[in-house]
Design an enzyme around this catalytic site. Structure first.
Site, PDB file in Angstrom:
ATOM      1  N   HIS A 246       0.973  -1.161  -0.155  1.00 15.18           N
ATOM      2  CA  HIS A 246      -0.135  -0.042  -0.080  1.00 15.18           C
ATOM      3  C   HIS A 246       0.809   1.231   0.048  1.00 15.18           C
ATOM      4  CE1 HIS A 246      -3.548  -2.610   1.123  1.00 15.18           C
ATOM      5  NE2 HIS A 246      -2.641  -2.963   2.111  1.00 15.18           N
TER       6      HIS A 246
HETATM    7  O1  RIB Z   1      -5.109  -0.461   4.599  1.00 12.75           O
HETATM    8  C1  RIB Z   1      -3.963  -0.412   4.416  1.00 12.75           C
HETATM    9  C2  RIB Z   1      -3.214   0.836   5.163  1.00 12.75           C
HETATM   10  O2  RIB Z   1      -3.606   0.451   6.759  1.00 12.75           O
HETATM   11  C3  RIB Z   1      -1.843   1.004   4.976  1.00 12.75           C
HETATM   12  O3  RIB Z   1      -1.351   2.250   5.436  1.00 12.75           O
HETATM   13  C4  RIB Z   1      -1.321   0.022   5.980  1.00 12.75           C
HETATM   14  O4  RIB Z   1       0.061   0.219   6.692  1.00 12.75           O
HETATM   15  C5  RIB Z   1      -2.070   0.449   7.207  1.00 12.75           C
HETATM   16  O5  RIB Z   1      -1.585   1.499   7.995  1.00 12.75           O
END
Ligand code: RIB
Ligand code: CA
Length: 316
Positions: A246
Site C-alpha cells: 500500500h
Molecule cells: O489499509 C492499508 C493501510 O493501513 C496501510 O497504510 C497500512 O500500513 C495500514 O496503515
C-alpha cells in the site's frame, strides 16, 4: 545534499511493514524528495511502537540524521483501533529488530507539522500521510492558517470498487479516524489518494521479494523479511499470490507519477453510520454535483513500481 528538483516532504506514518518500505524508498530518492521529517501516529500498532519502528527503519537505511517525531497516540475523538493481526505485535514483525540509536525528537509531531508549514515558503511542502489522518487533522484544527500553505497531500487511504479491508465498507487508515479524514477531504487542499483500488494491484509476488532479498546491502534483505511476514495475512484472506504494498504507492507517485492513473472526482467519508463508518464514497461516475476534491487512483504499472523500489533500495 538536497537537489533543486526535490519536493519538501513530511511523511506521517504508522509503521507497519508497508510504511517502512515507503520510508526506505523516500530516503533512497533525494533527487525527488527532500524529507523534512517523519511524524508518527498511532494506527497499525500503538504510537510507542510506530515511533520506534520509524527510527529502526531510518537506521536500517543508514540515516541516523533523519528527524523522527511522535504525534497523536489516538484518533481525534474515538478509541484507537490497531492491526496487529496484519503487522504483528511489534508492527514490524519479520526481521530481527533492535533498539535504535536514533533518538526521538522532543517536539510533538503535530507541532512540527505546524511549525514547518509556517516556516517554509507557502505551497512548497507536500504532506504524505501513510496512516490514520489524526496528526494532519489535529494540525489543521490547531492552526487553520497552515491549510492554505500546504502544496499537496498525497495519502494512502480509502477504497471504492475494492470495498473495505477492516470492515466490509472501510479501509483501515480512514476507518481508524473518520473525523480526521473528513477534515482533510474538506480542506480544499490538492489531494491525491492511493486507495485499495490501486494498492491491491501492487502485490508482493515471490520474484519481487526475492529481487529485494538479493540486494547487497542491509535494506534489501531486511525488506524481504518484512514482506515475507506482511504478505501472509492478505494472501490467506484474498487467496492472492502476494500482499498489497500500500504505502510505497504514495512515495512512488512523487518519483514517477506516470506509474499511476486515476480520476479527479468527489470523495467524501461516512462519519455517522455504524454500518459504513469510514467508507470513502467516491463519485467515480459523476452522478452528483459535488465538487471534485481528490485525484483518486485506480491503476498502476506494478512491474514498473517494483522495479523502481528495487533499483532505489539498492542505493541504500
Ligand atoms: O489499509 C492499508 C493501510 O493501513 C496501510 O497504510 C497500512 O500500513 C495500514 O496503515
Ligand atoms: Ca500505514
Amino acid at each position: 545534499m538536497t537537489y533543486p528538483t526535490a519536493r519538501k516532504v513530511i511523511i506521517d506514518t504508522d509503521p507497519g511493514q508497508d510504511d517502512a518500505v515507503a520510508i526506505l524508498l523516500a530516503l533512497a530518492s533525494p533527487e525527488e524528495i527532500d524529507l523534512l521529517g517523519i511524524t508518527c501516529v498511532a494506527g497499525n500498532v500503538p504510537l510507542s511502537r510506530t515511533e520506534a519502528n520509524a527510527r529502526i527503519i531510518c537506521e536500517v537505511a543508514g540515516r541516523n540524521d533523519v528527524k523522527v517525531f511522535a504525534g497523536r497516540a489516538a484518533p481525534l475523538s474515538r478509541a484507537l483501533v490497531t492491526a496487529e493481526q496484519v503487522h504483528g505485535k511489534t508492527g514490524l514483525d519479520g526481521p530481527e529488530l533492535f533498539e535504535p540509536a536514533i533518538l526521538l525528537q522532543p517536539q510533538n509531531g503535530v507541532d512540527f507539522i505546524i511549525d514547518t508549514l509556517r516556516t517554509e515558503a507557502p505551497g512548497t511542502v507536500t504532506l504524505c500521510p501513510l496512516g490514520p489522518l489524526s496528526n494532519i487533522a489535529a494540525a489543521f484544527q490547531a492552526a487553520p492558517d497552515i491549510i492554505e500553505r500546504v502544496q499537496e497531500i498525497v495519502l494512502m487511504g480509502g477504497a471504492y470498487f475494492e470495498v473495505g479491508n477492516i470492515t466490509p465498507a472501510a479501509e483501515f487508515n480512514i476507518y481508524v479516524d473518520p473525523e480526521a479524514a473528513d477534515i482533510v477531504l474538506k480542506s480544499g487542499i490538492k489531494i491525491t489518494m492511493m486507495p485499495l483500488d490501486v494498492t491491491h494491484k501492487a502485490l508482493t509476488t515471490r520474484p519481487r521479494i526475492e529481487a529485494l532479498r538479493a540486494l547487497n546491502n542491509r535494506a534489501g534483505p531486511f525488506t524481504a523479511e518484512m514482506l515475507d511476514f506482511f504478505e501472509r495475512f492478505d494472501m490467506a484472506k484474498y487467496g492472492s499470490d502476494g500482499g498489497p504494498l500500500h504505502d510505497p504507492c504514495v512515495i512512488a507517485y512523487l518519483i514517477q507519477p506516470e506509474l499511476f492513473a486515476g480520476r479527479h472526482i468527489n470523495v467524501e467519508v461516512e462519519t455517522r453510520s455504524e454500518l459504513t463508518l469510514g467508507m470513502t464514497v467516491a463519485d467515480w461516475w459523476g452522478v452528483t454535483d459535488r465538487a471534485a476534491n481528490a485525484l483518486f487512483m485506480a491503476d498502476i504499472d506494478a512491474d514498473g513500481f517494483f522495479t523502481l523500489i528495487t533499483q532505489r533500495l539498492a542505493r541504500l
